[in-house]
Design an enzyme around this catalytic site. Structure first.
Site, mmCIF file in Angstrom:
data_model
loop_
_atom_site.group_PDB
_atom_site.id
_atom_site.type_symbol
_atom_site.label_atom_id
_atom_site.label_comp_id
_atom_site.label_asym_id
_atom_site.label_seq_id
_atom_site.Cartn_x
_atom_site.Cartn_y
_atom_site.Cartn_z
ATOM 1 C CG ASN A 50 11.875 29.956 26.477
ATOM 2 O OD1 ASN A 50 11.975 31.116 26.094
ATOM 3 N ND2 ASN A 50 11.175 29.608 27.523
ATOM 4 N NE ARG A 54 7.564 31.741 26.549
ATOM 5 C CZ ARG A 54 7.584 31.699 27.861
ATOM 6 N NH1 ARG A 54 8.557 31.089 28.479
ATOM 7 N NH2 ARG A 54 6.631 32.266 28.536
ATOM 8 C CG HIS A 77 2.917 34.551 31.835
ATOM 9 N ND1 HIS A 77 2.704 35.527 32.784
ATOM 10 C CD2 HIS A 77 4.255 34.411 31.748
ATOM 11 C CE1 HIS A 77 3.859 35.964 33.257
ATOM 12 N NE2 HIS A 77 4.824 35.308 32.634
ATOM 13 N NE ARG A 87 8.893 41.599 33.365
ATOM 14 C CZ ARG A 87 8.401 40.485 32.829
ATOM 15 N NH1 ARG A 87 7.348 40.542 32.048
ATOM 16 N NH2 ARG A 87 8.956 39.324 33.068
ATOM 17 C CD GLU A 117 5.899 29.025 30.681
ATOM 18 O OE1 GLU A 117 6.971 28.800 31.286
ATOM 19 O OE2 GLU A 117 5.431 30.162 30.580
#
Ligand code: AMP
Length: 389
Positions: free
Chosen positions: A10, A90, A178, A238, A376
């Site tokens: 990742n 990923r 996501h 963000r 994940e």
């Protein structure tokens, strides 16, 4: 012969996380942070014991791809003769057509490069380590697992912006992110929360990045992130959903250029910008400063309001699932969101919430509320194994 070990990578802009799996068991977890500045590596066994980390001081990696190459000798030593069957990566953007993970070929890498303009902050860092791994070991399968793929079941009406139609055809549309986290939750829902798994569920992935996904029978029907991972809920740094006229105002009236606006919206806004204290929810929850509390109130307001919006997209709500760093751990934030969702039939069991139970709604609650840890990396390992089997 291989013994079926799967590597998971990742890669971000200045970090690279890596894991090794045997079946669903994580054997090794590690990461390199500060790439390009002062790279430092750490590693743990799957059970959490610290391992002597790779020493990168001889040739400090300047990019995540360099870091993956620099890790190889240490990994070979750790593997002690065992071999990897494949590496799963990923990849933030799979574009409009990738609805599933895919084995990477050089031609496919070129196709994925075309999505760099759609995710300039993430996609190049995701792809470069795949290229490096392919170049060093062309025989080892590399699998791309897309954060957008799970959302390709979203109906077309919920995927488009009301812009001229040609723009949707050019790829300017909602993709959602996501997806690996949501897919993992969908995969465990029948066991973890059987009473809601076949129904209309909003999953709240609340971490440093945050979004919501409306799932009907485990399939994505709508989500709060859109064209980029900037849309939807306010996050650590963000801004989340923003009137586009604000951007026009900043550029035309306040004279900001695109780079400055990008830095503002991605790195200086959200909880950090509102609170002036931190982007980290633990710091905000511990702070006495009024603006830290206010930032949390804004976050809770937006989460609850968007849960209602997604329930509207599904025509009702049977379940609510909290996951990721904040969703799994922040008792007070779960409580505030559940209170604000009370009118939709959410009835919180305060004792179960405080005791960090798995089901945190009362037995009589019309909406079943659960806390489910996401994973994940395990999702990437499972996909990768399935594709190379
Ligand atoms: P993630 O991106 O999923 O790793 O989540 C990171 C966020 O989760 C950070 O803002 C952390 O402050 C927050 N977080 C982690 N543990 C806790 C906790 N025990 N209480 C509140 N927030 C937490």
């Amino acid at each position: 012969m291989t013994d079926g070990l799967i590597g998971v990578v990742n890669a971000g802009s200045s970090s690279l996380k890596f894991s090794i799996y045997a079946g669903d068991d994580c054997l090794l977890n590690g990461q390199v942070d500060g790439i390009g500045v002062r790279p430092a590596a750490k590693a743990r066994t799957g059970a959490g014991e610290a391992l002597p980390p790779p020493d990168l001081s001889a040739a400090p990696p300047a990019t995540p791809a360099d870091a993956l190459v620099a890790l190889m000798p240490w990994l070979q030593e750790w593997l002690a003769g065992r071999r990897l069957s494949a590496i799963g990566h990923r990849v933030v953007h799979g574009g409009p057509n990738h609805a599933a993970p895919a084995r990477v070929t050089p031609a496919m890498l070129d196709e994925l490069e075309a999505f760099v303009p759609l995710a300039p902050l993430h996609q190049p860092h995701n792809l470069a380590p795949i290229r490096a791994a392919l170049a060093r070991n062309p025989g080892l399968p590399q699998v791309a697992c897309f954060d957008t793929a799970f959302h390709r079941t979203i109906p077309e009406v919920a995927q488009v912006f009301a812009l001229p139609w040609e723009m949707a055809e050019r790829g300017i549309r909602r993709y959602g992110f996501h997806g690996l986290s949501y897919e993992y939750i969908a995969s465990v829902l029948p066991r973890a929360a059987p009473e809601i798994a076949a129904g209309r569920v909003v999953v709240a992935h609340l971490g440093n990045g945050a979004s919501l996904c409306a799932m009907r029978a485990g399939r994505s029907m709508a989500t709060t992130m859109g064209f980029s991972a900037l849309d939807g809920l306010p996050m650590g740094t963000r801004c989340g959903q923003l009137d586009p006229a604000v951007v026009l105002h900043l550029m035309t009236t306040e004279g900001m250029d695109a780079e400055a606006v990008e830095a503002l919206l991605y790195r200086k806004s959200g909880m950090l910008g509102l609170s002036g204290v931190s982007s980290d929810f633990r710091d905000l929850l511990a702070s006495e400063k009024p603006r830290a509390r206010f930032a949390i109130e804004v976050f809770v307001h937006q989460v609850a309001r968007n849960v209602a919006s997604l329930a509207g997209a599904m025509g009702g709500l049977d379940g609510l699932v909290f996951t990721a760093g904040v969703g799994e751990n922040a008792v007070a934030i779960r409580e505030a969101v559940c209170r604000a969702c009370g009118w939709m039939g959410v009835e919180l069991d305060e004792a179960a919430n405080a005791a960090r139970g798995k089901r945190i709604s009362t037995p009589g609650s019309r909406v079943g509320v659960h806390v489910i840890p996401t994973d994940e990396n395990l999702m990437i390992a499972r996909h990768t194994r399935a594709l190379v089997r």
